[in-house]
Scaffold this active site. Structure first.
Site, PDB file in Angstrom:
ATOM      1  N   ARG A 132      53.487 -12.392 -78.318  1.00 16.02           N
ATOM      2  CA  ARG A 132      54.121 -13.282 -79.279  1.00 16.02           C
ATOM      3  C   ARG A 132      55.598 -12.897 -79.376  1.00 16.02           C
ATOM      4  O   ARG A 132      55.936 -11.740 -79.627  1.00 16.02           O
ATOM      5  CB  ARG A 132      53.478 -13.136 -80.654  1.00 16.02           C
ATOM      6  N   HIS A 190      56.632 -18.830 -86.771  1.00 21.12           N
ATOM      7  CA  HIS A 190      55.189 -18.741 -86.985  1.00 21.12           C
ATOM      8  C   HIS A 190      54.466 -19.923 -86.344  1.00 21.12           C
ATOM      9  O   HIS A 190      53.406 -20.357 -86.801  1.00 21.12           O
ATOM     10  CB  HIS A 190      54.836 -18.689 -88.486  1.00 21.12           C
ATOM     11  N   GLU A 237      46.385 -16.125 -84.229  1.00 23.64           N
ATOM     12  CA  GLU A 237      47.483 -16.336 -83.280  1.00 23.64           C
ATOM     13  C   GLU A 237      47.121 -15.798 -81.901  1.00 23.64           C
ATOM     14  O   GLU A 237      47.576 -16.317 -80.877  1.00 23.64           O
ATOM     15  CB  GLU A 237      48.750 -15.660 -83.805  1.00 23.64           C
TER      16      GLU A 237
END
Length: 399
Positions: free
Chosen positions: A90, A179, A385
């Site tokens: 990420r 996000h 995620e």
């Protein structure tokens, strides 16, 4: 295909080892409170669950500890790093350079480094995760998934600032949003959940991601159309150490009148403000605990936090021209019944009726916490995620 997902936040590392394309989570865990005197570590497999408190000074130490656990002779789930075919990372800020998932090379790392000024709490941790993973998982493909990608659908009327045009055309100064993997994941799950439960209209949703970093997204027909974070991940909601929205005049006053340097102001607004600046604590668990004991600063900070969220619910309901559901997610959104209660109180005009008993239930499952008569659905959806990143990594390598 075995994929390790590394999600390095500003003060945490979440990780999963996932077998794709079946989405089987072989191992998962996290380290939080990185940099504090005592960090929390968890490591979970089908047969092992470890939770311990130990000092983790920085992300590099944390990532090496995770790798040791994965390959531990007794509790590990892999014998060699050669079993890992890809590592998905990420990355918070992709700027205008990245709108899609990419295979990491030296050029990509250099661009991520260039964007550190736009996400000083996150991109350094993201880049550190990449560098350490390259050492540990030397045979694996390293893939970057950007938080900003989901918000590329925000229309120009929402993503352009009212500053001279050249700042957008030449310098790419605009709302990017963050996000994104979380907002994408929970919004898609919300739509599926609502339709499965007989809700016909699921086109107007507000997702509320509350953790050490916080953000909200207005989602219409599955696409992001507005978002609380902007050029960098500092404005909008009140966060753990970040101020959220503040009058720009305050910055000029700090520099010109009070004598702060620009770097000192940046440090103050990024690392010394938010809930930490208001209470002396950055972790909401500590703040709620002290509020219950009568700490007035903590009580006020929680009220301010919820008030800001309520303002954006009103704003985004106007932008969406209606509201079908709100979704709470991330560490605080999923676990703090107190914050959810504060946010949903006195919101009758928006059709929000919170079921107090359902709100107090602690669960890792997706759930509805509104009353049967509530016109607007209130959902708690644990974000994942890592699964979203794994899907994007697998699809990139497959093609």
């Amino acid at each position: 295909m075995k994929i390790v997902i590394i999600n390095s936040g500003s003060s945490s590392i979440k990780y999963q080892l996932i077998d794709m394309p079946v989405n089987e989570v072989i191992c998962s865990g996290m380290i939080d409170r990185i940099g504090l005197e005592s960090s929390n570590l968890s490591y979970v497999t089908d047969s092992v669950k470890i939770e311990e408190s130990l000092p983790i000074a920085n992300h590099k130490i944390g990532l090496k500890k995770i790798a040791q656990l994965l390959m531990d002779e007794k509790i590990g789930v892999i014998k060699s790093t050669k079993e890992i075919q890809a590592v998905g990372h990420r990355v918070v800020h992709g700027g205008s350079a990245f709108s899609n998932t990419v295979i990491i090379n030296e050029e990509i790392k250099a661009k991520i480094k260039q964007l550190i000024e736009l996400a000083p709490l996150h991109n350094p941790a993201n880049l550190e995760g990449i560098i350490v993973a390259e050492e540990i998982f030397a045979d694996a493909r390293q893939i970057a998934v950007f938080d900003t990608a989901f918000h590329q659908t925000i229309p120009v009327v929402a993503h352009k600032y009212a500053v001279p045009n050249f700042l957008l055309t030449e310098n790419k100064v605009r709302v990017y949003g963050f996000h994104g993997t979380s907002h994408k994941y929970v919004s898609e799950n919300a739509i599926q959940f609502l339709k499965a439960n007989g809700v016909e209209d699921t086109s107007k949703i507000i997702t509320i991601h509350l953790g050490n970093g916080c953000s909200m997204t207005a989602i219409k027909d599955g696409k992001s159309i507005d978002h609380t974070l902007g050029f960098g991940p500092m404005n909008g909601l009140i966060m753990g150490t970040r101020c959220g929205d503040v009058d720009q005049s305050v910055i000029f006053y700090l520099v010109k009148t009070l004598g702060y340097t620009v770097d000192e102001v940046n440090t103050m607004l990024q690392k010394q403000s938010g809930m930490l600046g208001l209470t002396g604590y950055s972790d909401l668990r500590d703040i709620e605990s002290n509020a219950e004991k009568g700490n007035a600063d903590c009580q006020l900070a929680l009220a301010m936090n919820a008030y800001r969220i309520k303002k954006f619910i009103g704003s985004y309901t106007a932008v969406l021209n209606g509201l079908d559901a709100i979704v709470f997610t991330a560490g605080i959104g999923e676990n703090s019944s107190y914050i959810r209660k504060l946010v949903c109180t006195d919101m009758d005009y928006f059709g929000l009726e919170l079921d107090q008993a359902k709100n107090e239930i602690r669960s890792k499952e997706m759930r509805e916490i509104n009353t049967p008569s509530s016109k607007t659905k209130i959902l708690v959806i644990p974000t994942n995620e890592e699964i979203e990143i794994a899907n994007q990594v697998y699809n990139l390598l497959l093609n």
